[in-house]
Design an enzyme around this catalytic site. Structure first.
Site, PDB file in Angstrom:
ATOM      1  N   ASP A 289       0.865  -1.174   0.000  1.00 23.24           N
ATOM      2  CA  ASP A 289       0.000   0.000   0.000  1.00 23.24           C
ATOM      3  C   ASP A 289       0.911   1.237   0.000  1.00 23.24           C
ATOM      4  O   ASP A 289       1.543   1.561   1.007  1.00 23.24           O
ATOM      5  CB  ASP A 289      -0.901  -0.007   1.233  1.00 23.24           C
TER       6      ASP A 289
ATOM      7  N   GLU B 258       2.954  10.597  12.464  1.00 27.50           N
ATOM      8  CA  GLU B 258       1.749  10.411  13.268  1.00 27.50           C
ATOM      9  C   GLU B 258       0.879   9.287  12.711  1.00 27.50           C
ATOM     10  O   GLU B 258       0.335   8.475  13.468  1.00 27.50           O
ATOM     11  CB  GLU B 258       0.951  11.716  13.323  1.00 27.50           C
TER      12      GLU B 258
ATOM     13  N   SER C 111       4.120  10.259   6.958  1.00 29.95           N
ATOM     14  CA  SER C 111       3.589  10.882   8.169  1.00 29.95           C
ATOM     15  C   SER C 111       3.927  10.039   9.390  1.00 29.95           C
ATOM     16  O   SER C 111       3.465   8.904   9.517  1.00 29.95           O
ATOM     17  CB  SER C 111       2.063  11.045   8.065  1.00 29.95           C
TER      18      SER C 111
ATOM     19  N   CYS D 277     -13.667  22.210  -2.073  1.00 29.76           N
ATOM     20  CA  CYS D 277     -13.382  20.965  -2.793  1.00 29.76           C
ATOM     21  C   CYS D 277     -14.669  20.241  -3.175  1.00 29.76           C
ATOM     22  O   CYS D 277     -14.778  19.683  -4.274  1.00 29.76           O
ATOM     23  CB  CYS D 277     -12.490  20.067  -1.952  1.00 29.76           C
TER      24      CYS D 277
END
Length: 400
Positions: A190, A218, A216, A371
């Site tokens: 992934d 986190e 990332s 968006c």
């Protein structure tokens, strides 16, 4: 971040507005110019409809005309303008193509931004980590409250009978698994795994093991806790450093961070990591032009160095590397997904007001709602492309 940027906008707005000084007596003339332009999209200044634009500061019209969406978004963040329904406003503006009108966005800073996007590699291995630090590391609790139960930060699949965000995201994850024809014991890569929603779903429901890469810290740390006990591995790693073999590859919502200078290299990485009989599913937002520059407001405040590819750019990057087996467009589902995120954000915001502040709230609302309007206008779409190294023998059939 947001407060400092808006302050900088207020200090510099006289110096770069394409020759317009909205603090002088010609402010009414500039507002008339903006009103005439917005009329092409059936938007009125200080009107009574949800999509009408309300001017709260005389500097706003010049800022919007000179800086396009960057000026509009910053004006909204600063409280210079109000728009009761930002999503409806943006849909109308984009359907009327006001974003490409020659009267809009001619400031030198935007011209420099567009040139840099074409000439520079803004997603180099060094710069690629910026979006993780500034956006995805914003706070796991914040995203948990905004997203679905699995923390899936990409478009849901609102199939027939699906009524909730949780259902839409599970329907999307299951659709990916079925498109790849996952089988127990297979090993899946992934690329851009987020908090691991796909890997956790695939491991639980289809009995596969997964390796996910993210930029990332986190996301990686929180994802490991969410996937504890499952055959799922998180790596804090740039995709360009991958040199392993996998049965299938999935990349959901990461290609928007790759950049046009790196599309071919990205496909090279996927090709070398995919077994000869494997499939690669690419899930990405797409724009309707190969020549447009990244949106300057999104680039500055939301996704630094991001860039929305066109289908043509995807197709060119696959040449000599993959066979395009299937293309599935369900971009209108992103509109509904973003509106669901906005509802969750609105409900959770009182918990975060003291930590993030009012400017952040207006910034985030503008992000989600603008968006949604862009997808509703159909200038943005969401594609799932299934790719194979040499073509599926007998042909690929998309599952029902």
């Amino acid at each position: 971040m947001a407060k400092q940027s808006v302050s900088a906008m207020e200090n510099s707005e006289r110096n770069d507005t394409n020759g317009r000084d909205t603090t002088r007596s010609d402010s009414s003339r500039v507002q008339t110019m903006l009103a005439d332009l917005l009329a092409l999209a059936d938007v009125r200044i200080n009107g009574l409809r949800p999509w009408d634009l309300h001017i709260r500061d005389p500097r706003a019209p010049g800022r919007i005309l000179g800086f396009g969406n960057l000026g509009l978004g910053e004006s909204y963040m600063a409280g210079w303008v109000d728009i009761p329904a930002v999503d409806q406003f943006i849909e109308r503006v984009m359907r009327a193509h006001l974003d490409t009108n020659p009267a809009v966005g001619r400031s030198w800073s935007l011209i420099r931004h567009a040139i840099a996007a074409r000439l520079l590699n803004r997603q180099s291995p060094v710069r690629a980590w910026a979006v993780g630090q500034r956006h995805y590391d914003l706070g796991n609790d914040f995203y948990r409250d905004m997203l679905d139960a699995r923390m899936t930060y990409t478009c849901g699949y609102w199939a027939t009978g699906v009524t909730t965000l949780d259902e839409a995201q599970e329907a999307k994850l299951d659709l990916i698994c079925r498109k790849l024809d996952l089988q127990p014991g297979q090993r899946i890569l992934d690329i851009g795994c987020g908090w691991g929603s796909f890997m956790r779903f695939a491991a639980e429901r289809y009995g596969v093991s997964c390796v996910g890469v993210t930029i990332s810290k986190e996301q990686a740390e929180y994802g490991r806790r969410l996937c504890a006990g499952l055959p799922v591995e998180f790596r804090l790693q740039d995709y360009r450093d991958l040199h392993e073999s996998f049965d299938h590859i999935v990349s959901v919502g990461m290609f928007e961070h790759v950049g046009r200078k790196n599309y071919a290299r990205y496909m090279d990485v996927a090709r070398r990591c995919l077994k000869p009989d494997g499939l690669f599913l690419l899930h990405t937002i797409t724009g309707d032009s190969s020549n447009s520059a990244p949106d300057p407001w999104i680039d500055k405040y939301i996704f630094p160095n991001g860039e929305t590819p066109s289908f043509r750019q995807i197709a060119e990057a696959t040449e000599g590397r993959f066979v395009i087996e299937d293309v599935h467009n369900f971009g209108t589902d992103y509109d509904r997904t973003l509106m669901a995120w906005h509802d969750n954000f609105t409900q959770a915001w009182p918990k975060y007001r003291s930590e993030y502040g009012d400017t952040f709230e207006r910034m985030w609302r503008y992000y989600l709602l603008s968006c949604a309007g862009a997808f509703r206008s159909r200038q943005l779409n969401l594609l799932q492309c299934v790719l194979s190294p040499s073509g599926v023998r007998g042909g690929y059939r998309r599952p029902a």
